[in-house]
Design an enzyme around this catalytic site. Structure first.
Site, PDB file in Angstrom:
ATOM      1  N   TRP A 105      12.061  -3.845  -6.653  1.00  0.00           N
ATOM      2  CA  TRP A 105      11.413  -3.377  -6.791  1.00  0.00           C
ATOM      3  C   TRP A 105       9.629  -3.082  -5.939  1.00  0.00           C
ATOM      4  O   TRP A 105       9.206  -2.118  -5.387  1.00  0.00           O
ATOM      5  CB  TRP A 105      11.417  -3.732  -8.458  1.00  0.00           C
ATOM      6  CG  TRP A 105      10.239  -2.227  -8.860  1.00  0.00           C
ATOM      7  CD1 TRP A 105      10.440  -1.286  -9.657  1.00  0.00           C
ATOM      8  CD2 TRP A 105       8.669  -2.680  -9.018  1.00  0.00           C
ATOM      9  NE1 TRP A 105       9.330  -0.602  -9.663  1.00  0.00           N
ATOM     10  CE2 TRP A 105       8.272  -1.620  -9.986  1.00  0.00           C
ATOM     11  CE3 TRP A 105       8.104  -3.917  -8.789  1.00  0.00           C
ATOM     12  CZ2 TRP A 105       7.192  -1.327 -10.486  1.00  0.00           C
ATOM     13  CZ3 TRP A 105       6.523  -3.647  -9.624  1.00  0.00           C
ATOM     14  CH2 TRP A 105       6.442  -2.271 -10.009  1.00  0.00           C
ATOM     15  N   HIS A 106       9.754  -4.969  -5.565  1.00  0.00           N
ATOM     16  CA  HIS A 106       8.572  -4.861  -5.153  1.00  0.00           C
ATOM     17  C   HIS A 106       8.448  -4.516  -3.648  1.00  0.00           C
ATOM     18  O   HIS A 106       7.074  -4.936  -3.493  1.00  0.00           O
ATOM     19  CB  HIS A 106       8.041  -6.389  -5.464  1.00  0.00           C
ATOM     20  CG  HIS A 106       7.563  -7.048  -6.884  1.00  0.00           C
ATOM     21  ND1 HIS A 106       7.855  -6.841  -7.936  1.00  0.00           N
ATOM     22  CD2 HIS A 106       6.360  -6.544  -7.155  1.00  0.00           C
ATOM     23  CE1 HIS A 106       8.238  -7.247  -9.021  1.00  0.00           C
ATOM     24  NE2 HIS A 106       6.054  -7.287  -8.559  1.00  0.00           N
ATOM     25  N   GLY A 107       8.976  -4.405  -3.227  1.00  0.00           N
ATOM     26  CA  GLY A 107       8.772  -3.740  -1.722  1.00  0.00           C
ATOM     27  C   GLY A 107      10.170  -3.627  -0.676  1.00  0.00           C
ATOM     28  O   GLY A 107      10.995  -4.267  -1.519  1.00  0.00           O
ATOM     29  N   THR A 112      14.069  -6.601  -9.348  1.00  0.00           N
ATOM     30  CA  THR A 112      12.484  -7.472  -9.409  1.00  0.00           C
ATOM     31  C   THR A 112      11.671  -7.247  -8.061  1.00  0.00           C
ATOM     32  O   THR A 112      11.068  -6.492  -8.017  1.00  0.00           O
ATOM     33  CB  THR A 112      12.426  -8.332 -10.577  1.00  0.00           C
ATOM     34  OG1 THR A 112      13.061  -8.814 -11.863  1.00  0.00           O
ATOM     35  CG2 THR A 112      10.802  -8.902 -10.603  1.00  0.00           C
TER      36      THR A 112
END
Lengths: 257, 459
Positions: free
Chosen positions: B315-317, B312
């Site tokens: 995935w965001h950066g 997670t």
């Protein structure tokens, strides 16, 4: 596979073909633009500001400027707001606001610490200053330079009328970082340098002076990238150093009699 | 082109919906596809290779899906792996290449190349993956129409920022959907409300966060540091929530019922609860396609949680802060699961205080990608750790006086009651006036350039 799928597949592939063609044409355009830019870069003038004459011991035609902080006024935009908040010069007066420019300065009704809310006209009527700094120009970018200079001249004459004994010091506009300069058609260092040259020409070294403020934080002709988060404004921790440098530099200026 | 832009609202929407509504029903999917491809093309106009990748990804998934659906095909697992690896490689390449190169630069001389992330790749990759996995699991039958599959992936309203829709959620609507005048009105009102949250609330608060970054964390007071991180917490919520509402509203106008993505997350009483209410479709995706296949709550729970939350995070950066952020969430959620979960459930007041700190610290880690700067900011938040006074002692009063109205609005709109009240509004004239006022205010802000927190129109 269904017939309609072939139709959609051919549509998708055609769109890819069009996009590729579009990209190719764009590249052609860009490469021809690049060539033009390279040509224009080679003919750009070097930034050389008119220098203040050296003081001479043999005659007394030159008089050094001595900045007295409690008789000093800074006029300017957001960068002067930064000086006011973080420059640690508590005795100085500031007439500054985010978005201030030579075009709107007379309409501004600003809260000046220790004095109150008033216009520039009222402030100058209220107190005689020995030194007045002006750092404006960035909000004016995008306007035609001649109209900026005309307004600047009007401002200088307005201040001189109100404060005939003051030394007015125009502070050149601080550069932006390379990152911004390379991607912004208006707020770039070529334009800032051109404007600063025009502003430096307003100095007469009698009661109007010019200081190029880019000495301290520049790196290869641009604001050092590690000194700004937004490519434009200095981190607050540098304002004190900058303020002290401006005062020190001003004390080295000399007045032609 | 984003939804909160004048081009989208004044040009794309009227033209697209005008054509969409006057077209016969049998042509609407086709019109939607053309509209969505145009939308994506405009978004990728400077990087046309992103458009090519997008189309390639659609064609590959559709083909693999058809083959996976063939009962006689023997190498389904291998084929699924090929599809999954294709998506993971393309996502990783575009998302993490710059980060890896910059890290490698510390050790070896690497070329100065920078890659731009294709718009929506994080979202359409996850939709494509879920489609392939669902077929492999016999949960769904492969879509036989390339047109419908294209729409499932490329629908412009959910393409660039979600919600992450799975195929079974809209499968029936792809074939047949009913659009009523009430749905259009309702969708438009939802879109305008979402636009208002983004333009009138999230963007001004984002500007405060940007201003504090411009000052530099070394030079701010503790009070301003708290104001700033609360501003960022509201900004990220109302920005994303607003965008999701716009997507849901546009979906309704097209005849689709898109899943809800937020459920008042700031009223949560634990981090576990928070992630059931924040970006719901992403959480569901990870639960369905990563956590449960790994063993879920049955075995290796801590390992499974660690994998899911690290994924997670990244995935965001790309950046160490996202890994730390993922690990921070994993730590809190694990502690809640095994130690303090019941206590928090039974002591709501303490739970809200705990969440206030948990949310703000987690967003600090999320927002500040430089670890040194992050430490400085955390030291400012908790001044007993280090640091002297700020040179401008009343900085927080200056910014609070400028932004307090947005903080009040942010607090009110974080609760569910205002939305319950709004949904009960029956007076059509009042709704019309409210929507018109919000829309005009947004258009005004966008035209003035006031909507962009990163745009310096004044110095």
């Amino acid at each position: 596979m269904k017939k309609s799928n072939y139709f959609i597949l051919s549509l998708l592939l055609t769109s890819v073909l069009c996009v590729t063609l579009f990209a190719y044409l764009q590249n052609l355009k860009v490469s021809s633009k690049c060539q033009t830019t390279i040509v224009s870069e080679t003919i750009l003038p070097e930034v050389i500001f008119p220098t203040t004459p050296e003081p001479s011991k043999d005659n007394n035609i030159y008089q050094p400027i001595n900045v007295t902080l409690n008789s000093t006024l800074f006029i300017g935009d957001s960068r002067t707001v930064g000086l006011m908040e973080y420059g640690n010069l508590p005795d100085v007066n500031y007439f500054c606001d985010v978005g201030m420019s030579v075009f709107n300065i007379y309409d501004k009704n600003i809260s000046v610490p220790t004095i109150g809310r008033l216009t520039l006209n009222d402030l100058l009527d209220n107190k005689q200053y020995q030194t007045i700094y002006i750092m404006l120009g960035l909000n004016e970018m995008g306007y035609e330079f001649n109209s900026i200079i005309k307004k600047y001249e009007e401002l200088l004459s307005f201040i001189t009328d109100k404060e005939p004994d003051s030394n007015i010091i125009i502070l050149g506009n601080l550069h932006v970082t390379d990152n911004r300069s390379n991607s912004d058609k208006i707020f770039n260092n070529t334009n800032i340098d051109s404007l600063n040259i025009r502003l430096s020409e307003l100095a007469n070294n009698k009661n109007i002076f010019f200081i190029d403020t880019n000495y301290l934080f520049d790196e290869n002709g641009a604001l050092a990238a590690n000194k700004s988060a937004d490519d434009t404004h200095l981190f607050a921790k540098y304002y004190e150093e900058w303020a002290n440098w401006i005062i020190e530099k001003s004390n080295t200026l000399v007045k032609e009699e | 082109m984003v939804f909160s832009s004048l081009e989208f609202i004044l040009l794309f929407m009227p033209i697209f919906f005008g054509i969409y509504y006057i077209s016969p029903k049998c042509l609407r999917n086709f019109i939607l596809l053309i509209g969505s491809l145009t939308f994506y093309f405009i978004g990728t106009i400077k990087n046309p290779e992103h458009y090519v990748l997008f189309i390639l990804s659609i064609i590959i998934d559709f083909t693999i899906g058809l083959i996976l659906g063939n009962k006689e095909f023997k190498y389904k697992k291998t084929l699924l792996c090929i599809g999954v690896i294709f998506h993971i490689i393309s996502l990783s390449y575009f998302k993490y290449f710059n980060f890896l190169i910059s890290e490698l630069r510390n050790f070896i001389n690497t070329p100065n190349i920078s890659i731009i992330l294709p718009i929506g790749i994080s979202f359409y990759t996850f939709q494509g993956l879920s489609y392939l996995i669902d077929i492999y699991r016999h949960k769904i039958q492969p879509e036989q129409s390339l047109l419908r599959y294209c729409i499932y992936i490329s629908m412009f309203e959910q393409l660039i920022a979600g919600p992450i829709v799975t195929y079974p959620q809209i499968n029936k609507q792809l074939k047949k959907r009913i659009i009523t005048t009430d749905m259009i009105k309702n969708g438009l009102a939802t879109f305008i409300f979402g636009l208002g949250l983004k333009v009138l609330l999230a963007n001004p608060l984002g500007k405060l966060w940007t201003q504090v970054g411009t000052i530099g964390y070394e030079s701010i007071t503790t009070q301003l540091a708290w104001l700033a991180i609360i501003a960022f917490s509201f900004q990220i919520y109302f920005d994303f929530f607003g965008y999701s509402l716009m997507a849901i509203g546009l979906g309704k106008m097209l005849g689709f019922d898109l899943p809800k993505n937020f459920n008042h997350p700031y009223t949560s009483t634990s981090m576990t609860d928070f992630w059931r209410r924040w970006h719901i479709t992403l959480g569901s995706w990870f639960r369905e396609y990563v956590y449960i296949p790994l063993g879920g709550n049955r075995h290796h729970v801590i390992r499974n949680l660690l994998i899911v939350w690290l994924l997670t995070g990244i995935w965001h950066g790309a950046g160490y802060n996202f890994i730390i952020w993922g690990f921070f969430l994993f730590t809190l959620i694990t502690i809640e699961k095994f130690i303090i979960g019941n206590f928090l459930n039974n002591h709501k007041f303490i739970a809200h205080i705990y969440m206030f700190f948990a949310i703000t610290i987690s967003w600090s880690i999320f927002a500040i990608d430089d670890i040194n700067q992050l430490m400085i900011f955390l030291n400012r938040l908790f001044p007993f750790l280090e640091f002297g006074p700020s040179p401008f002692a009343n900085d927080y009063l200056k910014y609070f006086s400028q932004y307090y109205i947005f903080f009040i609005a942010g607090i009110i709109l974080s609760f569910k009651q205002p939305y319950a009240l709004l949904s009960k509004l029956n007076n059509k004239f009042l709704i019309f006036i409210l929507c018109t006022a919000i829309l005009l205010a947004c258009i005004y802000c966008m035209a003035k350039g006031l909507d962009d927190p990163f745009l310096y129109f004044r110095f």
